[in-house]
Design a protein around this motif. Structure first.
Motif, PDB file in Angstrom:
ATOM      1  N   MET A  12      43.926  19.543   3.277  1.00  0.00           N
ATOM      2  CA  MET A  12      44.062  20.031   4.635  1.00  0.00           C
ATOM      3  C   MET A  12      44.456  18.859   5.530  1.00  0.00           C
ATOM      4  O   MET A  12      43.861  17.795   5.469  1.00  0.00           O
ATOM      5  CB  MET A  12      42.741  20.647   5.097  1.00  0.00           C
ATOM      6  N   GLU A  13      45.444  19.082   6.364  1.00  0.00           N
ATOM      7  CA  GLU A  13      45.907  18.033   7.270  1.00  0.00           C
ATOM      8  C   GLU A  13      45.188  18.124   8.609  1.00  0.00           C
ATOM      9  O   GLU A  13      44.659  19.169   8.969  1.00  0.00           O
ATOM     10  CB  GLU A  13      47.415  18.153   7.474  1.00  0.00           C
ATOM     11  N   GLY A  38      43.673  25.740  12.427  1.00  0.00           N
ATOM     12  CA  GLY A  38      44.907  26.418  12.803  1.00  0.00           C
ATOM     13  C   GLY A  38      45.902  26.436  11.678  1.00  0.00           C
ATOM     14  O   GLY A  38      46.511  25.416  11.357  1.00  0.00           O
ATOM     15  N   ASN A  39      46.039  27.571  11.040  1.00  0.00           N
ATOM     16  CA  ASN A  39      47.020  27.734   9.968  1.00  0.00           C
ATOM     17  C   ASN A  39      46.898  26.665   8.886  1.00  0.00           C
ATOM     18  O   ASN A  39      47.874  26.027   8.502  1.00  0.00           O
ATOM     19  CB  ASN A  39      48.443  27.753  10.540  1.00  0.00           C
ATOM     20  N   GLY A  40      45.682  26.438   8.412  1.00  0.00           N
ATOM     21  CA  GLY A  40      45.470  25.502   7.318  1.00  0.00           C
ATOM     22  C   GLY A  40      45.396  24.048   7.712  1.00  0.00           C
ATOM     23  O   GLY A  40      45.399  23.172   6.854  1.00  0.00           O
ATOM     24  N   GLU A  41      45.349  23.760   8.982  1.00  0.00           N
ATOM     25  CA  GLU A  41      45.179  22.380   9.429  1.00  0.00           C
ATOM     26  C   GLU A  41      44.074  22.343  10.471  1.00  0.00           C
ATOM     27  O   GLU A  41      43.854  23.305  11.195  1.00  0.00           O
ATOM     28  CB  GLU A  41      46.480  21.805   9.995  1.00  0.00           C
ATOM     29  N   ILE A  43      53.587  26.203  17.625  1.00  0.00           N
ATOM     30  CA  ILE A  43      52.399  27.035  17.428  1.00  0.00           C
ATOM     31  C   ILE A  43      52.640  28.469  17.897  1.00  0.00           C
ATOM     32  O   ILE A  43      52.229  29.412  17.252  1.00  0.00           O
ATOM     33  CB  ILE A  43      51.197  26.408  18.158  1.00  0.00           C
ATOM     34  N   PHE A  44      53.315  28.625  19.047  1.00  0.00           N
ATOM     35  CA  PHE A  44      53.539  29.960  19.619  1.00  0.00           C
ATOM     36  C   PHE A  44      55.040  30.254  19.668  1.00  0.00           C
ATOM     37  O   PHE A  44      55.825  29.370  19.990  1.00  0.00           O
ATOM     38  CB  PHE A  44      52.970  30.048  21.041  1.00  0.00           C
ATOM     39  N   ASN A  45      55.423  31.491  19.424  1.00  0.00           N
ATOM     40  CA  ASN A  45      56.833  31.858  19.526  1.00  0.00           C
ATOM     41  C   ASN A  45      57.073  32.747  20.752  1.00  0.00           C
ATOM     42  O   ASN A  45      57.904  33.635  20.731  1.00  0.00           O
ATOM     43  CB  ASN A  45      57.312  32.540  18.247  1.00  0.00           C
ATOM     44  N   PHE A  46      56.309  32.498  21.811  1.00  0.00           N
ATOM     45  CA  PHE A  46      56.451  33.244  23.053  1.00  0.00           C
ATOM     46  C   PHE A  46      56.165  32.291  24.210  1.00  0.00           C
ATOM     47  O   PHE A  46      55.655  31.193  24.008  1.00  0.00           O
ATOM     48  CB  PHE A  46      55.498  34.445  23.088  1.00  0.00           C
ATOM     49  N   GLU A  47      56.517  32.720  25.415  1.00  0.00           N
ATOM     50  CA  GLU A  47      56.301  31.896  26.602  1.00  0.00           C
ATOM     51  C   GLU A  47      54.804  31.736  26.878  1.00  0.00           C
ATOM     52  O   GLU A  47      54.056  32.705  26.822  1.00  0.00           O
ATOM     53  CB  GLU A  47      56.972  32.568  27.790  1.00  0.00           C
TER      54      GLU A  47
END
Length: 166
Positions: free
Chosen positions: A1-2, A80-83, A27-31
């Motif tokens: 884990m990083e 967060g997502n494996g880190e 991390i986010f694909n939105f505003e």
């Protein structure tokens, strides 16, 4: 884990806080909205305040001597997502409101009463809410973000204090 280490700063001038609106990120694909900051460079891993000042100057043009009462208030930890994400959160006051536009996102001075109405990450929402409810607090707080059985995020705050010898 990083481990991903980041530094974030919230700069205020009177009743306003400088916030950055970003179209998207890794991390986010939105505003969304956030403070000023980013990842610690390798040589900054033991110096998150140095990283924070670097990010502030890169993203706003504010120099260290234009910021007062710059203090580490929070350390946030979350999976967060494996880190493991470890975020150092600083608060300070600027001597003026003139910033330089950033390629990282759009900068706006937002009144403190409007901060929690912005689309911000859960971690930052918890932090801003705690800060607004405890503005005079001087101890560093560590926030561990978890989810309950219904998968609703929440945070557990602990105060960092020097341990006595025994």
């Amino acid at each position: 884990m990083e481990i991903r280490q980041m530094a974030t700063a919230f700069l205020s001038h009177q009743e306003y806080v400088l916030m950055m609106k970003k179209a998207n990120s890794k991390i986010f694909n939105f505003e969304f909205w956030g403070g000023i900051g980013g990842h610690l460079e390798h040589e900054e891993l033991n110096f998150p305040m140095k990283a924070s000042y670097r990010e502030i100057e890169e993203e706003t043009g504010f120099k260290e001597n234009e910021i007062e009462n710059f203090t580490l208030k929070y350390i946030l930890i979350e999976d967060g997502n494996g880190e493991i994400r470890q975020q150092y959160v600083y608060f300070g006051e600027t001597t003026h409101r003139n910033f330089i536009p950033s390629e990282e996102g759009d900068l706006f001075w937002i009144h403190k009463s409007e901060l929690l109405n912005l689309k911000i990450s859960k971690a930052i929402r918890f932090t801003i809410q705690h800060y607004l409810e405890n503005p005079a607090r001087s101890n560093i707080c560590v926030g561990t973000i978890t989810v309950n059985d219904e998968q609703i995020p929440h945070i557990q705050w602990s105060t960092v204090k020097q341990a006595s010898a025994f």
